[in-house]
Design a protein around this motif. Structure first.
Motif, short mmCIF file in Angstrom:
data_model
loop_
_atom_site.label_atom_id
_atom_site.label_comp_id
_atom_site.label_asym_id
_atom_site.label_seq_id
_atom_site.Cartn_x
_atom_site.Cartn_y
_atom_site.Cartn_z
N THR A 200 4.91 -4.86 6.46
CA THR A 200 3.60 -5.32 5.98
C THR A 200 2.48 -4.85 6.90
O THR A 200 1.56 -5.58 7.22
CB THR A 200 3.59 -6.86 5.84
N GLY A 201 2.59 -3.57 7.34
CA GLY A 201 1.47 -2.93 8.04
C GLY A 201 0.55 -2.33 6.97
O GLY A 201 0.63 -2.68 5.78
N SER A 203 0.53 0.49 5.40
CA SER A 203 1.19 1.15 4.28
C SER A 203 1.80 0.11 3.33
O SER A 203 1.64 0.20 2.11
CB SER A 203 2.30 2.08 4.78
N THR A 366 11.41 -12.39 7.82
CA THR A 366 12.68 -11.96 8.44
C THR A 366 12.89 -12.55 9.83
O THR A 366 13.96 -12.39 10.41
CB THR A 366 12.78 -10.41 8.52
N PHE A 397 5.87 4.32 12.11
CA PHE A 397 6.06 5.62 12.77
C PHE A 397 6.38 5.45 14.26
O PHE A 397 5.96 4.47 14.87
CB PHE A 397 4.76 6.43 12.66
N TRP A 507 2.36 -0.55 17.45
CA TRP A 507 2.73 0.85 17.67
C TRP A 507 1.85 1.48 18.74
O TRP A 507 2.25 2.44 19.39
CB TRP A 507 2.70 1.64 16.37
N ASN A 512 6.96 -0.88 18.58
CA ASN A 512 7.73 -0.85 17.33
C ASN A 512 8.91 0.13 17.39
O ASN A 512 9.65 0.24 16.42
CB ASN A 512 6.82 -0.46 16.15
P1 NA7 Z 1 2.95 -0.11 10.86
O1 NA7 Z 1 1.58 -0.59 10.95
O2 NA7 Z 1 3.68 0.23 12.12
O3 NA7 Z 1 3.78 -1.17 10.03
C1 NA7 Z 1 5.19 -1.12 9.93
C2 NA7 Z 1 5.67 -2.42 9.37
O4 NA7 Z 1 7.10 -2.37 9.25
C3 NA7 Z 1 5.34 -3.62 10.25
O5 NA7 Z 1 5.01 -4.68 9.43
C4 NA7 Z 1 6.67 -3.85 10.97
O6 NA7 Z 1 6.84 -5.15 11.43
C5 NA7 Z 1 7.62 -3.55 9.84
N1 NA7 Z 1 8.99 -3.34 10.30
C6 NA7 Z 1 9.44 -2.35 11.10
N2 NA7 Z 1 10.76 -2.51 11.30
C7 NA7 Z 1 11.14 -3.63 10.62
C8 NA7 Z 1 12.36 -4.32 10.44
N3 NA7 Z 1 13.47 -3.89 11.04
N4 NA7 Z 1 12.37 -5.44 9.69
C9 NA7 Z 1 11.22 -5.88 9.11
N5 NA7 Z 1 10.05 -5.26 9.24
C10 NA7 Z 1 9.99 -4.15 9.99
O7 NA7 Z 1 3.02 1.22 9.95
P2 NA7 Z 1 2.17 1.57 8.68
O8 NA7 Z 1 2.76 2.78 8.08
O9 NA7 Z 1 2.01 0.39 7.80
O10 NA7 Z 1 0.74 1.88 9.25
C11 NA7 Z 1 0.58 2.79 10.33
C12 NA7 Z 1 -0.86 3.08 10.55
O11 NA7 Z 1 -1.34 3.95 9.53
C13 NA7 Z 1 -1.81 1.94 10.53
O12 NA7 Z 1 -1.90 1.25 11.72
C14 NA7 Z 1 -3.12 2.59 10.16
O13 NA7 Z 1 -3.75 3.10 11.31
C15 NA7 Z 1 -2.72 3.72 9.28
P3 NA7 Z 1 6.39 -5.52 12.96
O14 NA7 Z 1 4.90 -5.61 12.91
O15 NA7 Z 1 6.87 -4.41 13.83
O16 NA7 Z 1 7.07 -6.81 13.24
#
Ligand code: NA7
Length: 558
Positions: A200-201, A203, A366, A397, A507, A512
């Motif tokens: 829920t980032g 994307s 989760t 990423f 990130w 992450n």
């Molecule tokens: P982000 O912002 O890094 O979001 C990735 C999402 O995936 C984030 O919510 C993470 O949760 C989630 N995630 C990663 N691994 C897991 C697992 N194993 N289980 C559940 N959820 C997980 O990437 P985006 O592509 O959305 O955006 C990147 C950038 O692009 C953004 O900042 C803008 O500048 C444009 P977490 O937060 O790590 O707990």
């Protein structure tokens, strides 16, 4: 891929097959920075080729083609400013355009400036090695092509190395699965399917409403909620488009000289508690209804530095979430507890929170019900087996350093980049790494900030001047020193520690990516102070860089 680029591709292949002299510059990446760099380097009359892993140009806007992929920066602050003709000939349709229009824009730029013939598409760099005896880099692509160049500039993107979660069984799933950062060109049909979105980032928040609109069922797996505010997008009218072109020189000047963020939004020149509670809320309300990242960049000047100010703002947004999500338990799950607004890049949303008012949408936290495995038919959490037709990984990423580290880079004395960065990335100004002569990194660690293209423009312009001076000097080798990188690293850490950013798992700190050392990977001082520092380095005669082993400004050098 259109006819123009297909023809251009074969011309490129022919051209590269001739001649044995090393190129002056090899660029890795054909995204926003790579294209601009290619244009500027060609203007200098240097020989140059750009390698691009994708089948077309545009970088992240080529790969992130998922439904809903859209800019968070105002379109006209995101595009290039280097050509008045380009500004006149290109018309942005919306304040925040989507992926398709951006991909078209970068193709338009490549065609208009005749860049295709020096771009080698479908060419992912696999390895690069510095050959000290000849003063060249040998770069090999995944398909076995070889390039030699006196200098290499990487423009591989800061959010371009897609990352999957470490969940067992991912390959076992028999339905469709897609990462948002590697979305297929063929249409992906959500209609009538049982879909999971993990993440829920930005994307995830963009793709979820599109999946919810037509899916039979949607299960969102959220580990950490984010502070999302409305994008408030709109079409650009003809009058406004004409005005934007007429004003472009002025607002480019503002973006590149006055703005710390590289956005048009200017912070309110007042602290959050210098006004009454009513006035504070009124300001927050106004920003909630304004476009883009106004909440972040047009807010009171202390929202990222004063904890109480940040809490007041976060409370305001939490109330908005409660007002939009009918089920109070679901609303509470969607409110971040681990960080305040702006400590991580906040997503912009369009109809996102309302998705959770629909009966066919489920939100799984989760942290309470962890994913145990991906199975043949879906996702197994500790309590539930979710039967699915499709899994969307919106899991982000390996940021900033990931794309470069996925290339096997061997520098002076056979040292690898992996070893050089085993305790975290080291870099001088984000553009050069000690031990890796004649290699430059646009968007390298500890340099990017704010509205990325404006930062990239700064760095590319600066680097092209440096390269011009280097080639004019007759020297063979330009490199930075350990001392310069150490000083830059300390300066950057100090900047990050001074802000509330340090409290977030994001990130931007590498949090992450499992096993990644925690270092602030961006530049916390703002674009204005970064630009100032680059100018000082030039004024001092490129202090921190050596030409053929001697201080650049040493009169006896070369
Ligand atoms: P982000 O912002 O890094 O979001 C990735 C999402 O995936 C984030 O919510 C993470 O949760 C989630 N995630 C990663 N691994 C897991 C697992 N194993 N289980 C559940 N959820 C997980 O990437 P985006 O592509 O959305 O955006 C990147 C950038 O692009 C953004 O900042 C803008 O500048 C444009 P977490 O937060 O790590 O707990």
């Amino acid at each position: 891929m259109g006819t123009t680029s297909t023809t251009a591709q074969s011309e490129t292949t022919r051209r590269q097959g001739t001649g044995s002299d090393p190129l002056d510059v090899l660029i890795i990446g054909g995204g926003n920075a790579g294209l601009y760099l290619l244009h500027r380097i060609r203007e200098r009359g240097l020989s140059v080729v750009a390698l691009e892993a994708g089948s077309s140009v545009g970088g992240v806007w080529y790969w992130n083609r998922y439904p809903g992929a859209r800019l968070d920066s105002e379109s006209y602050t995101y595009g290039y400013f280097f050509s008045e003709e380009l500004l006149r000939d290109w018309r942005w349709s919306e304040e925040f355009v989507g992926q398709e229009e951006l991909e078209s824009y970068f193709k338009f730029v490549a065609t208009k400036f005749g860049l295709w013939k020096d771009i080698r598409l479908d060419s992912r760099a696999a390895s690069m090695e510095w050959i000290e005896s000849r003063g060249v880099w040998l770069v090999k692509t995944v398909d076995g092509s070889r390039f030699e160049a006196r200098t290499v500039v990487t423009a591989v993107g800061i959010l371009s190395a897609p990352q999957y979660p470490e969940i067992p069984g991912r390959d076992r799933f028999e339905g469709e699965s897609h990462h948002t950062g590697l979305w297929p060109k063929e249409e992906v049909d959500f209609a009538g399917k049982r879909i999971a979105v993990i993440g829920t980032g930005s994307s995830g928040v963009q793709v979820i409403p599109f999946a919810a609109a037509v899916a039979e069922q949607l299960v969102v797996f959220q580990r950490t909620p984010n502070w999302c505010t409305p994008i408030n997008n709109s079409m650009i009218s003809t009058e406004r488009a004409e005005q934007l072109v007429a004003d472009s020189a002025g607002f480019h000047r503002y973006l590149m000289s006055a703005s710390a963020s590289g956005y048009l939004h200017a912070p309110r020149d007042e602290d959050a508690f210098a006004v009454t509670t009513e006035q504070r809320i009124e300001h927050f309300e106004r920003l909630y209804a304004q476009p883009g990242l106004s909440m972040m960049f047009a807010n009171f000047r202390d929202i990222l530095t004063n904890r109480a100010a940040n809490e007041a703002l976060s409370d305001f947004i939490a109330q908005k979430i409660r007002g939009r999500v009918h089920d109070p338990l679901v609303a509470e799950k969607l409110i971040p507890r681990d960080h305040g607004y702006g400590m991580k890049r906040p997503p912009l949303e369009d109809r996102y929170y309302e998705v959770y008012n629909q009966g066919h949408v489920t939100l799984v936290d989760t942290t309470v019900d962890p994913i145990v495995a991906v199975t043949k038919s879906g996702i197994q959490t500790e309590t539930t087996q979710h039967a699915l037709d499709m899994i969307v990984y919106a899991t982000g990423f390996d940021a900033v350093t990931g794309a470069l580290q996925r290339i096997e880079v061997t520098g002076a004395a056979g040292h690898s980049l992996t070893d050089a960065w085993s305790d975290g990335p080291r870099s001088y100004l984000g553009v050069q790494i000690p031990g890796f002569p004649n290699l430059f990194t646009i968007g390298g660690p500890q340099s990017a900030a704010g509205n990325v293209p404006r930062f990239l423009e700064t760095q590319v312009d600066w680097l092209v001047d440096l390269l011009g001076s280097f080639f004019a000097s007759g020297a063979e080798k330009v490199e930075t020193t350990d001392a310069a990188a150490d000083e830059w690293g300390k300066h950057n850490e100090a900047m990050a520690q001074n802000s509330l950013l340090r409290n977030a798992q994001s990130w931007a700190f590498g949090s992450n990516t499992p096993g990644k050392p925690r270092t602030y990977l961006l530049y916390a001082g703002g674009q204005d102070s970064y630009r100032k520092r680059l100018a000082e380095v030039v004024e001092s005669g490129y202090s921190g860089f050596l030409l053929d082993g001697r201080e650049w400004n040493d009169p006896s050098a070369v």
